[in-house]
Design an enzyme around this catalytic site. Structure first.
Site, PDB file in Angstrom:
ATOM      1  N   GLU A  36      -3.104  -8.485   1.077  1.00 49.40           N
ATOM      2  CA  GLU A  36      -4.414  -8.304   1.710  1.00 49.40           C
ATOM      3  C   GLU A  36      -5.522  -8.257   0.657  1.00 49.40           C
ATOM      4  O   GLU A  36      -6.606  -8.837   0.848  1.00 49.40           O
ATOM      5  CB  GLU A  36      -4.404  -7.031   2.559  1.00 49.40           C
ATOM      6  CG  GLU A  36      -3.535  -7.180   3.803  1.00 49.40           C
ATOM      7  CD  GLU A  36      -3.394  -5.908   4.607  1.00 49.40           C
ATOM      8  OE1 GLU A  36      -3.680  -5.929   5.813  1.00 49.40           O
ATOM      9  OE2 GLU A  36      -2.987  -4.875   4.019  1.00 49.40           O
ATOM     10  N   GLY A  69      -0.363  -4.608   1.360  1.00 49.18           N
ATOM     11  CA  GLY A  69      -1.725  -4.408   0.894  1.00 49.18           C
ATOM     12  C   GLY A  69      -2.071  -5.231  -0.326  1.00 49.18           C
ATOM     13  O   GLY A  69      -3.238  -5.578  -0.546  1.00 49.18           O
ATOM     14  N   ALA A 104       0.849  -1.185   0.000  1.00 47.91           N
ATOM     15  CA  ALA A 104       0.000   0.000   0.000  1.00 47.91           C
ATOM     16  C   ALA A 104       0.886   1.236   0.000  1.00 47.91           C
ATOM     17  O   ALA A 104       1.828   1.345   0.782  1.00 47.91           O
ATOM     18  CB  ALA A 104      -0.910   0.006   1.222  1.00 47.91           C
ATOM     19  N   GLU A 110       5.072  -5.332   6.998  1.00 46.78           N
ATOM     20  CA  GLU A 110       4.789  -4.066   7.671  1.00 46.78           C
ATOM     21  C   GLU A 110       5.578  -3.850   8.960  1.00 46.78           C
ATOM     22  O   GLU A 110       6.018  -2.724   9.243  1.00 46.78           O
ATOM     23  CB  GLU A 110       3.284  -3.957   7.967  1.00 46.78           C
ATOM     24  CG  GLU A 110       2.422  -3.630   6.753  1.00 46.78           C
ATOM     25  CD  GLU A 110       1.991  -4.857   5.970  1.00 46.78           C
ATOM     26  OE1 GLU A 110       1.093  -4.744   5.127  1.00 46.78           O
ATOM     27  OE2 GLU A 110       2.562  -5.955   6.204  1.00 46.78           O
TER      28      GLU A 110
END
Length: 257
Positions: free
Chosen positions: A111, A108, A65, A131
């Site tokens: 995800e 992300g 992300a 992360e």
């Protein structure tokens, strides 16, 4: 069609949304996520589309992300930003979602892939949630969906120690259901989505929801939920057509009614 963030393609009854930010390895920023959600919603509302494929490119499905200005946001601003909720919008898509992934599937990007109903990966794919290495934690469902896919120990190693899985490991742990040679994930995913599109749209929607509820309900409640949906299918014209077609030994013509 392309808006510089995603490309939208139609393949008969299958819609395809291609993440199109190659210079950033398809890092998911707000404009890109908003374009993705808009494309998915348009396909979801189109009765001619019965399954949807999300894909990236050979370098990356999505390498994470791109939080941009959110990196300097305060806690309250971040909590109310709505950025992570854009992934939630993907979970509301009723039609089957197939992810075709290659290259980096990180943060992300992983995800997003785990939100999809089916993941097809090619042998170049690399999966991870890195992360904690930059002082944050997954914020779009990664800690919850990963443990359901791979189990506690592997999820902890991936999240706490930054372990990355190869495509073969992703297949064996259950993140992906199909492994293809390099460069063939898109074609395989589109073929799979085309097969899905031959089924009753009414039955597909009910079956998808029944499976997803298995993550939310105890077994006994899930079985009751499945039983209620199964009974409701008796009111569907698709069910009548499917039964008649089976009796007449022909392919059914489903209308999603």
């Amino acid at each position: 069609m392309s808006d510089g963030k995603v490309r939208i393609l139609r393949h008969g009854p299958v819609g395809q949304v291609i993440l199109d930010r190659a210079a950033k390895r398809n890092a998911l920023d707000r404009p890109m996520l908003e374009a993705l959600v808009a494309g998915l919603r348009n396909f979801d509302a189109d009765p001619a589309i019965r399954a949807i494929v999300i894909s990236g490119d050979m370098q990356a499905f999505a390498a994470g992300a791109d939080i941009g200005n959110l990196a300097s946001a305060g806690a309250i601003e971040l909590y109310h930003s709505g950025f992570s909720e854009l992934w939630d919008a993907v979970t509301l898509i009723a039609k089957p979602l197939v992810a075709a992934v290659a290259g980096y599937v990180l943060g992300g990007g992983l995800e997003l892939a785990m939100i999809c109903d089916i993941v097809v990966c090619d042998e170049s794919a690399v999966f991870g949630l890195p992360e904690t290495g930059i002082g944050i934690i997954p914020g779009a469902g990664g800690t919850q969906r990963l443990v359901r896919a791979v189990g506690k120990s592997m999820a902890m190693e991936m999240i706490l120690a930054g372990r990355r899985l190869t495509a073969t490991e992703a297949l064996s742990t259950g993140i992906a259901s199909t492994l293809t040679p390099k460069g063939e994930a898109d074609a395989t995913a589109l073929g799979l989505a085309t097969r899905i599109a031959t089924a009753s749209p009414t039955a597909l929607g009910a079956a998808k929801q029944a499976v997803l509820q298995s993550f939310e309900m105890p077994l006994s409640a899930g079985i009751r939920y499945e039983r209620s949906l199964s009974a409701l299918m008796a009111a569907s014209e698709d069910r009548a057509e499917g039964m008649l077609a089976f009796k007449e030994r022909r392919k059914p013509i489903f209308k999603g009614e």
